[in-house]
Design an enzyme around this catalytic site. Sequence first.
Site, PDB file in Angstrom:
ATOM      1  N   PRO A   1       0.786  -1.308   0.292  1.00 48.55           N
ATOM      2  CA  PRO A   1      -0.087   0.181  -0.229  1.00 48.55           C
ATOM      3  C   PRO A   1       0.697   1.289  -0.040  1.00 48.55           C
ATOM      4  O   PRO A   1       1.847   1.449   0.858  1.00 48.55           O
ATOM      5  CB  PRO A   1      -0.807  -0.073   1.255  1.00 48.55           C
ATOM      6  CG  PRO A   1      -0.625  -1.438   1.708  1.00 48.55           C
ATOM      7  CD  PRO A   1       0.812  -1.981   1.015  1.00 48.55           C
ATOM      8  N   GLU A   2       0.690   2.075  -0.957  1.00 45.60           N
ATOM      9  CA  GLU A   2       1.348   3.566  -0.953  1.00 45.60           C
ATOM     10  C   GLU A   2       0.210   4.599  -0.611  1.00 45.60           C
ATOM     11  O   GLU A   2      -0.937   4.274  -0.034  1.00 45.60           O
ATOM     12  CB  GLU A   2       1.825   3.649  -2.385  1.00 45.60           C
ATOM     13  CG  GLU A   2       2.762   2.481  -2.933  1.00 45.60           C
ATOM     14  CD  GLU A   2       3.099   2.784  -4.248  1.00 45.60           C
ATOM     15  OE1 GLU A   2       3.243   3.995  -4.526  1.00 45.60           O
ATOM     16  OE2 GLU A   2       3.456   1.821  -4.892  1.00 45.60           O
TER      17      GLU A   2
END
Length: 277
Positions: free
Chosen positions: A2-3
């Site tokens: 996840p960014e």
Amino acid sequence: MPELPEVETVRVRLEPALVGRVLQRVEILDPRLTRPFDPAGVAAELQGERVVAVDRRGKYLVVRFESGRVLLIHLRMTGSLLHGSLGNGRSVNDPHRRAVVRLDDGSDVVYRDVRRFGTWLLLEPDQLDSYLEPRVGLEPLTRRFTTKRLAQAFAGRRAPVKAAILDQRRLAGVGNIYADEALWRAGIHPQRPAGKLGLEEVKALHAGIRRALKAGIARQGATLRDYRTPDGGSGAMQHEFKVYGREGEPCDRCGAPIEKIRAAGRGTWYCPVCQRL
Ligand SMILES: [Zn+2]
């Protein structure tokens, strides 16, 4: 992993469910989540805390309590947070559940993590800034993120621009996917030395970073494997990638086949025509 867009999607969905609620019962099922601190001790400390805000800093979720304490959550590679009425068998039997929080409205927040790199860190009110300051740099969707500040972050750096973008201490929240997407938007080769970019290029990259991140948020993030929104749904950004994972497919802008190389130690996709070395 996840960014920023994925973590922001989680934040936006969790905030209305959490704000005002008291953590009634907290179970931490995996000691890795809180190490070096004892999971039972952290769980006991969390019980009774009332949530006043759910913020984000880089890839960190910042759960703020009425007491002033903060729970700092990092999803790392495969962490996800699910919210709902989860007293059913499916979630109870999930071997990847690492923590369960029962809220005072009877709903549950379940933290699940296949690879177990995610972290939960409970901080006292005066500890948050000193913890984040050396770890998390410019927040790219705020007004403080300007072309000038990005140029300052790159100044004198011989590292490839992709590595400079991925350095969380300078620029917060951009990981492998959105770095490639931003560089394509800016028309910059990922291996150009960061400090050698001209002002026009930094300007284009500044815009490219913001556009790539906003596109990701608008599509609730990208689900490649494990990332889920808190209702268990998937993001849709993976259908909109310009370069990431598209080796051999035609560039949206010029039609040339996208190429894959290694840059900054990571698999990197770019257009050899639009992004020249
Ligand atoms: Zn192209």
